[in-house]
Design a protein around this motif. Structure first.
Motif, PDB file in Angstrom:
ATOM      1  N   ARG A  22       0.793  -1.223   0.000  1.00 45.09           N
ATOM      2  CA  ARG A  22       0.000   0.000   0.000  1.00 45.09           C
ATOM      3  C   ARG A  22       0.831   1.282   0.000  1.00 45.09           C
ATOM      4  O   ARG A  22       0.281   2.370  -0.125  1.00 45.09           O
ATOM      5  N   GLY A  33       4.099  10.979  -6.357  1.00 44.71           N
ATOM      6  CA  GLY A  33       2.946  10.848  -7.244  1.00 44.71           C
ATOM      7  C   GLY A  33       3.096  11.697  -8.483  1.00 44.71           C
ATOM      8  O   GLY A  33       4.202  12.122  -8.853  1.00 44.71           O
ATOM      9  N   LEU A  79       0.151  14.050  -9.423  1.00 47.25           N
ATOM     10  CA  LEU A  79      -0.874  15.103  -9.460  1.00 47.25           C
ATOM     11  C   LEU A  79      -0.286  16.493  -9.218  1.00 47.25           C
ATOM     12  O   LEU A  79      -0.771  17.481  -9.765  1.00 47.25           O
ATOM     13  N   LYS A 109       2.639   7.054 -11.959  1.00 45.70           N
ATOM     14  CA  LYS A 109       1.212   7.122 -12.285  1.00 45.70           C
ATOM     15  C   LYS A 109       0.559   5.748 -12.190  1.00 45.70           C
ATOM     16  O   LYS A 109      -0.568   5.607 -11.705  1.00 45.70           O
ATOM     17  N   GLY A 114       0.304   4.866  -8.296  1.00 47.24           N
ATOM     18  CA  GLY A 114      -0.601   5.790  -7.616  1.00 47.24           C
ATOM     19  C   GLY A 114      -0.382   5.970  -6.124  1.00 47.24           C
ATOM     20  O   GLY A 114      -1.294   6.424  -5.427  1.00 47.24           O
ATOM     21  N   ASP A 164      -0.762   9.656  -5.238  1.00 47.41           N
ATOM     22  CA  ASP A 164      -1.917  10.340  -5.832  1.00 47.41           C
ATOM     23  C   ASP A 164      -3.247  10.045  -5.142  1.00 47.41           C
ATOM     24  O   ASP A 164      -4.146  10.886  -5.128  1.00 47.41           O
ATOM     25  N   PHE A 165      -3.384   8.858  -4.570  1.00 49.07           N
ATOM     26  CA  PHE A 165      -4.670   8.449  -4.013  1.00 49.07           C
ATOM     27  C   PHE A 165      -4.491   7.829  -2.633  1.00 49.07           C
ATOM     28  O   PHE A 165      -3.438   7.269  -2.328  1.00 49.07           O
ATOM     29  N   SER A 166      -5.536   7.920  -1.818  1.00 48.91           N
ATOM     30  CA  SER A 166      -5.474   7.299  -0.493  1.00 48.91           C
ATOM     31  C   SER A 166      -5.409   5.782  -0.616  1.00 48.91           C
ATOM     32  O   SER A 166      -4.819   5.090   0.219  1.00 48.91           O
ATOM     33  N   THR A 167      -6.028   5.265  -1.684  1.00 52.17           N
ATOM     34  CA  THR A 167      -5.946   3.835  -1.985  1.00 52.17           C
ATOM     35  C   THR A 167      -5.166   3.679  -3.280  1.00 52.17           C
ATOM     36  O   THR A 167      -5.630   4.087  -4.346  1.00 52.17           O
ATOM     37  N   PRO A 168      -3.966   3.102  -3.233  1.00 53.53           N
ATOM     38  CA  PRO A 168      -3.143   2.989  -4.444  1.00 53.53           C
ATOM     39  C   PRO A 168      -3.728   2.007  -5.449  1.00 53.53           C
ATOM     40  O   PRO A 168      -4.596   1.189  -5.123  1.00 53.53           O
ATOM     41  N   ARG A 169      -3.229   2.073  -6.647  1.00 52.64           N
ATOM     42  CA  ARG A 169      -3.727   1.216  -7.724  1.00 52.64           C
ATOM     43  C   ARG A 169      -3.388  -0.257  -7.502  1.00 52.64           C
ATOM     44  O   ARG A 169      -3.969  -1.129  -8.164  1.00 52.64           O
TER      45      ARG A 169
END
Length: 277
Positions: A50, A88, A90, A109, A112, A115-120
């Motif tokens: 994560r 990230g 963004l 990218k 992620g 970039d996001f609280s939950t990664p890709r």
């Protein structure tokens, strides 16, 4: 035991053989036990990752991740990769945006982490996408162990098909080519540009690339490289020039001739003038 790709000869003749046998050879390579072991490990473990630090801390996972983007040479640069991933994409000031080589941007990218609280990594199809790229790049790398030019040609064939289809301007596409070391090498060699060409002003480089593309490929717009024949023409020119240069520099006479054909010293303006001839 891994399958070793067969490249019996170099140059354009070797490329034609590889093109004919590529599908069968790639299937044999990706089905080998060593590749399958790494893929199985990645599928099993990646869903529990994560953070960038967790990925970088697992060498086997990191190895697959970097290879998927052609960045396996950075396997020891853990602090650098951690920063690329954590920042990230963004934020325009993120490290990946400041690097000329945009493979780092694609890596960040894709995962992620910044970039996001939950990664890709938590997405159900994430492993499939990364491993598809891993298989492609791994086969290219294996070919490269037999012949480095063939690896560059395979990379160009794949990357240019994607780049040509992007809805960006021609100049933006050229800057992407210039920012990718493998693609730049192919174009510089195919167009007969000297190694120190990269030292001149970036806008001057753009002008020269477009001029040479028009001269040798019949177009200055990279979007035209969506045509497989255009890419084949580029690859052919690259391989023929590379082979010719290697043959020339293997003898004293050839090396002398090559030196005489290139500017010995001088400013960027002098180099640019020589390229325009």
């Amino acid at each position: 035991m891994s399958y070793t790709p067969v490249v019996p000869v170099g140059g354009y003749a070797g490329w034609k053989f590889l093109s004919r046998t590529r599908a069968a050879q790639a299937t044999a390579f990706t089905g080998s036990p060593s590749v399958q072991r790494e893929e199985s490990y990645f599928r099993t473990k990646i869903g529990s990752v994560r953070t960038a630090n967790e990925l970088v801390s697992d060498r086997r996972l990191l190895s697959v991740a970097l290879r998927a983007f052609g960045l396996e040479g950075d396997i020891e640069n853990k602090a650098f990769i951690r920063k690329v991933l954590s920042d990230g994409t963004l934020d325009p000031k993120a490290l990946a945006h400041r690097l000329a080589d945009k493979r780092y941007l694609e890596l960040s990218k894709a995962f992620g982490f910044g970039d996001f609280s939950t990664p890709r990594t938590q997405l159900s199809d994430f492993a499939d996408k990364i491993l598809a790229a891993y298989e492609t790049r791994s086969f290219e790398a294996a070919v490269g162990e037999r012949n480095g030019d063939m690896r560059l040609a395979l990379n160009a064939q794949r990357e240019l098909a994607t780049l040509a289809g992007k809805s960006t301007s021609a100049d933006t596409k050229w800057f992407a080519i210039m920012g990718s070391p493998p693609l730049r090498k192919v174009f510089e060699t195919a167009f007969g540009l000297p190694s120190r060409f990269a030292a001149i002003d970036i806008d001057q480089q753009l002008t020269v690339f477009k001029d040479r593309a028009q001269r040798f490929l019949g177009t200055s717009d990279p979007a035209a490289l969506a045509d497989p024949q255009k890419v084949e023409d580029l690859v052919r020119l690259f391989l023929l020039r590379s082979e010719s240069t290697s043959s020339a520099t293997s003898t004293g006479t050839g090396a002398t001739a090559l030196a005489l054909l290139q500017p010995a010293t001088g400013s960027s303006a002098r180099l640019l003038q020589s390229l325009a001839k």
